[in-house]
Design an enzyme around this catalytic site. Structure first.
Site, PDB file in Angstrom:
ATOM      1  N   ALA A  75      23.422  80.692  26.988  1.00 27.43           N
ATOM      2  CA  ALA A  75      22.123  81.120  27.511  1.00 27.43           C
ATOM      3  C   ALA A  75      21.870  82.575  27.176  1.00 27.43           C
ATOM      4  O   ALA A  75      22.794  83.399  27.131  1.00 27.43           O
ATOM      5  CB  ALA A  75      22.070  80.905  29.020  1.00 27.43           C
ATOM      6  N   GLY A 120      27.157  77.726  26.915  1.00 23.24           N
ATOM      7  CA  GLY A 120      26.275  76.595  26.637  1.00 23.24           C
ATOM      8  C   GLY A 120      26.283  76.167  25.193  1.00 23.24           C
ATOM      9  O   GLY A 120      25.990  75.006  24.881  1.00 23.24           O
ATOM     10  N   GLU A 123      28.981  73.752  25.025  1.00 24.85           N
ATOM     11  CA  GLU A 123      28.531  72.535  25.702  1.00 24.85           C
ATOM     12  C   GLU A 123      27.592  71.721  24.813  1.00 24.85           C
ATOM     13  O   GLU A 123      27.634  70.481  24.827  1.00 24.85           O
ATOM     14  CB  GLU A 123      27.870  72.901  27.027  1.00 24.85           C
ATOM     15  CG  GLU A 123      28.868  73.421  28.054  1.00 24.85           C
ATOM     16  CD  GLU A 123      28.230  73.878  29.350  1.00 24.85           C
ATOM     17  OE1 GLU A 123      28.755  73.528  30.416  1.00 24.85           O
ATOM     18  OE2 GLU A 123      27.209  74.598  29.299  1.00 24.85           O
ATOM     19  N   GLU A 143      31.725  81.141  31.366  1.00 28.59           N
ATOM     20  CA  GLU A 143      30.840  81.267  32.527  1.00 28.59           C
ATOM     21  C   GLU A 143      31.479  81.979  33.714  1.00 28.59           C
ATOM     22  O   GLU A 143      30.802  82.746  34.422  1.00 28.59           O
ATOM     23  CB  GLU A 143      30.340  79.875  32.946  1.00 28.59           C
ATOM     24  CG  GLU A 143      29.296  79.272  32.019  1.00 28.59           C
ATOM     25  CD  GLU A 143      29.896  78.531  30.840  1.00 28.59           C
ATOM     26  OE1 GLU A 143      29.149  77.835  30.133  1.00 28.59           O
ATOM     27  OE2 GLU A 143      31.123  78.643  30.610  1.00 28.59           O
TER      28      GLU A 143
END
Length: 269
Positions: A75, A120, A123, A143
């Protein structure tokens, strides 16, 4: 073969068709290490929703990042700076929908990890059916170093890929691991020289595109759904998927091509 829903101009994605039936999606924010902002999340949702709505539009989809430095850095924390709790939660819910949209892609979704895949970004890579990576790529779920935790499937996909104990170490420490480790652990299927990962993945995607597209989609469904069940239930799902192929033209074409000693010409019917 371009979907009408994908013909609009996009700010954060680049869509190209390197070959018939093959869609290449490039995360296109190289100045921000291809980090996910709100616009990218919304454009990925729109793109993959269009693909889900027209499952026979493409035979294979390849996802990569612009440039050689980063696949996706996660992000965009600059955009998140100063966000209220409500705005942060709203954006994250959008990213959750984005990840579900990736998982719902009917044709194979293949990741060409050209550089760093962090948070992310990793991910997203884990949401692909399989990935190739540059030898220079690095991977991390960072994170917990930012006061949050993986929230785009990382705590579910990574343990399934590398085992719970390795995944716990990676997630609890937030430390990066190398491309060689990613290969050894099963995060990626192949390492490629820097600058060649997209080329090698497109070659594999073209091989997939030459196969019967309904067969490939049914096999993907069988694997994905069977892994959520016990072995006997998974085998029952497999047989149900198999029987959907018997009345297809492609099934008859495959047998005819074998007996006539020629390449099959699959039409997706």
């Amino acid at each position: 073969m371009r979907l009408a829903a994908l013909d609009k101009s996009l700010d954060t994605l680049l869509l190209t068709e390197p070959d018939e039936g093959l869609l290449l999606i490039t995360l296109n924010r190289p100045e921000r290490a291809n980090a996910m902002n709100t616009a990218m999340g919304e454009e990925l949702i729109a793109t993959f929703s269009a693909l889900e709505a027209a499952p026979d539009a493409y035979r294979c989809v390849v996802l990569t990042g612009a440039g050689d430095r980063a696949f996706c850095a996660g992000a965009d924390l600059k955009e998140r700076d100063g966000m209220s709790d409500a705005a942060f939660a709203s954006q994250h819910y959008m990213f959750e929908r984005m990840m579900r949209a990736l998982l719902s892609c009917p044709p194979p979704l293949l990741g060409a990890v050209n550089g760093a895949a962090y948070a992310g970004g990793l991910e997203i890579a884990l949401s692909c059916d399989f990935c190739f990576a540059s030898q220079a790529a690095r991977f991390a779920l960072t994170e917990v170093t930012r006061g949050i935790m993986p929230g785009g499937g990382g705590t579910q996909h990574l343990p399934r890929a590398i085992g719970a104990r390795r995944a716990k170490e990676a997630i609890f420490t937030g430390e990066p691991f190398t491309a060689e480790q990613a290969l050894a652990w099963g995060v990626v299927n192949r390492l490629c020289p820097p600058g060649h990962v997209v080329e090698e993945m497109l070659a594999t995607a073209s091989r997939i595109c030459s196969n019967a597209p309904i067969s490939v989609r049914q096999a993907k469904k069988s694997i994905d759904n069977g892994l959520q069940a016990d072995l006997r239930t998974g085998m029952l799902f497999e047989i149900e998927a198999y029987y959907q192929l018997i009345p297809t033209e492609d099934r008859r074409e495959g047998i005819a091509a074998y007996n006539e000693r020629r390449p099959p010409r699959f039409k997706g019917r």
